[in-house]
Design a protein around this motif. Structure first.
Motif, PDB file in Angstrom:
ATOM      1  N   ILE A   1       0.817  -1.171   0.146  1.00 38.01           N
ATOM      2  CA  ILE A   1       0.175  -0.022   0.066  1.00 38.01           C
ATOM      3  C   ILE A   1       0.778   1.348   0.014  1.00 38.01           C
ATOM      4  CG2 ILE A   1      -1.760   1.274   1.420  1.00 38.01           C
ATOM      5  CD1 ILE A   1      -2.872  -1.393   2.087  1.00 38.01           C
ATOM      6  N   GLY A   2       1.996   1.315   0.888  1.00 42.74           N
ATOM      7  CA  GLY A   2       2.726   2.430   0.811  1.00 42.74           C
ATOM      8  C   GLY A   2       3.518   2.780  -0.460  1.00 42.74           C
ATOM      9  N   VAL A   3       4.190   1.826  -1.242  1.00 40.27           N
ATOM     10  CA  VAL A   3       4.674   1.725  -2.522  1.00 40.27           C
ATOM     11  C   VAL A   3       3.709   2.396  -3.312  1.00 40.27           C
ATOM     12  CG1 VAL A   3       5.851   0.545  -4.437  1.00 40.27           C
ATOM     13  CG2 VAL A   3       6.760   0.226  -1.836  1.00 40.27           C
TER      14      VAL A   3
ATOM     15  N   THR B   1       2.917   5.982  -2.642  1.00 39.92           N
ATOM     16  CA  THR B   1       3.735   6.788  -2.963  1.00 39.92           C
ATOM     17  C   THR B   1       4.250   7.012  -4.699  1.00 39.92           C
ATOM     18  OG1 THR B   1       4.701   6.120  -0.836  1.00 39.92           O
ATOM     19  CG2 THR B   1       6.526   7.283  -2.673  1.00 39.92           C
ATOM     20  N   PHE B   2       3.679   5.781  -5.299  1.00 40.32           N
ATOM     21  CA  PHE B   2       3.952   5.951  -6.864  1.00 40.32           C
ATOM     22  C   PHE B   2       2.722   6.888  -7.255  1.00 40.32           C
ATOM     23  CE2 PHE B   2       2.744   4.311 -11.077  1.00 40.32           C
ATOM     24  CZ  PHE B   2       3.824   4.461 -11.581  1.00 40.32           C
ATOM     25  N   VAL B   3       1.413   6.673  -6.724  1.00 40.95           N
ATOM     26  CA  VAL B   3       0.362   7.708  -7.135  1.00 40.95           C
ATOM     27  C   VAL B   3       0.796   9.131  -6.830  1.00 40.95           C
ATOM     28  CG1 VAL B   3      -1.952   8.337  -6.622  1.00 40.95           C
ATOM     29  CG2 VAL B   3      -1.403   6.031  -6.872  1.00 40.95           C
TER      30      VAL B   3
ATOM     31  N   ALA C   1       3.141  14.322  -9.378  1.00 45.85           N
ATOM     32  CA  ALA C   1       4.082  15.212  -9.517  1.00 45.85           C
ATOM     33  C   ALA C   1       4.521  15.313 -11.216  1.00 45.85           C
ATOM     34  CB  ALA C   1       5.453  14.899  -8.611  1.00 45.85           C
ATOM     35  N   ILE C   2       4.591  14.252 -11.683  1.00 47.06           N
ATOM     36  CA  ILE C   2       4.924  13.956 -13.059  1.00 47.06           C
ATOM     37  C   ILE C   2       3.486  14.912 -14.040  1.00 47.06           C
ATOM     38  CG2 ILE C   2       5.076  12.799 -15.374  1.00 47.06           C
ATOM     39  CD1 ILE C   2       6.237  10.565 -12.990  1.00 47.06           C
TER      40      ILE C   2
ATOM     41  N   GLY D   1       6.881   6.657   2.820  1.00 48.34           N
ATOM     42  CA  GLY D   1       5.420   6.301   2.237  1.00 48.34           C
ATOM     43  C   GLY D   1       5.150   4.942   2.841  1.00 48.34           C
ATOM     44  N   ILE D   2       5.999   4.003   3.052  1.00 46.19           N
ATOM     45  CA  ILE D   2       5.563   2.754   3.597  1.00 46.19           C
ATOM     46  C   ILE D   2       5.284   2.912   5.016  1.00 46.19           C
ATOM     47  CG2 ILE D   2       6.604   0.538   4.203  1.00 46.19           C
ATOM     48  CD1 ILE D   2       8.119   0.641   1.548  1.00 46.19           C
ATOM     49  N   THR D   3       6.048   3.927   5.794  1.00 45.79           N
ATOM     50  CA  THR D   3       5.894   4.004   7.141  1.00 45.79           C
ATOM     51  C   THR D   3       4.641   4.862   7.419  1.00 45.79           C
ATOM     52  OG1 THR D   3       8.130   4.222   7.630  1.00 45.79           O
ATOM     53  CG2 THR D   3       6.843   5.136   9.250  1.00 45.79           C
TER      54      THR D   3
END
Length: 165
Positions: free
Chosen positions: A14-16, A19-21, A26-27, A81-83
């Protein structure tokens, strides 16, 4: 033990994903509006000075470079993000991850803006809540938007993994 393993696997997944979203956001902002994104090499530089006891800089861009600062910054970005995903699971439990709802994820996303406002930005020389930047309110809105998107990412990632499992 099974609950602990499930907690860890779901926190990472979920954290990865969240964070990817956030990174996709940002992109999107950079490509569509020319909005600059945080340079994670600067985060790595900031963190790279910690072993020498240096936690605060007047300007992280003017601080001495640290070997591997870019990769350090990106790894820290995903670890954080994982934390925060683990925090969400610690508060709402594994049942939330199995049957995710919108509010807890977005709530945690919004609350996480406390970290850059009161830890990272002051440590990197931008002041509390970007108060030393040329346009503090714009910086604050961007941070809040990014962390809200991260919260949305928490929900979407949890939903994805719940449907997959």
């Amino acid at each position: 033990m099974v609950g602990f393993l499930e907690f860890g696997v779901r926190a990472v997944a979920i954290g990865v994903g969240a964070t990817f979203v956030m990174d996709l956001w940002a992109i999107f902002l950079k490509r569509c509006f020319g909005t600059p994104s945080l340079d994670y090499a600067m985060v790595g530089r900031w963190l790279g000075h910690f072993p020498q006891g240096r936690f605060r800089h007047s300007s992280i861009a003017q601080a001495d470079p640290v070997p591997g600062e870019r990769i350090l910054g990106w790894c820290a970005h995903y670890a954080i993000g994982i934390t925060f995903a683990a925090l969400l699971l610690a508060i709402w439990g594994l049942d939330w991850a199995r049957h995710p709802t919108f509010f807890p994820a977005v709530f945690i996303g919004v609350v996480t803006v406390v970290a850059p406002f009161f830890i990272m930005q002051p440590g990197m020389g931008a002041g509390v809540a970007a108060s030393k930047t040329p346009h503090p309110n714009i910086a604050r809105i961007r941070s809040l938007a990014a962390h809200t998107v991260y919260g949305l990412g928490l929900y979407l990632s949890a939903l994805f993994w719940a449907l997959l499992t």
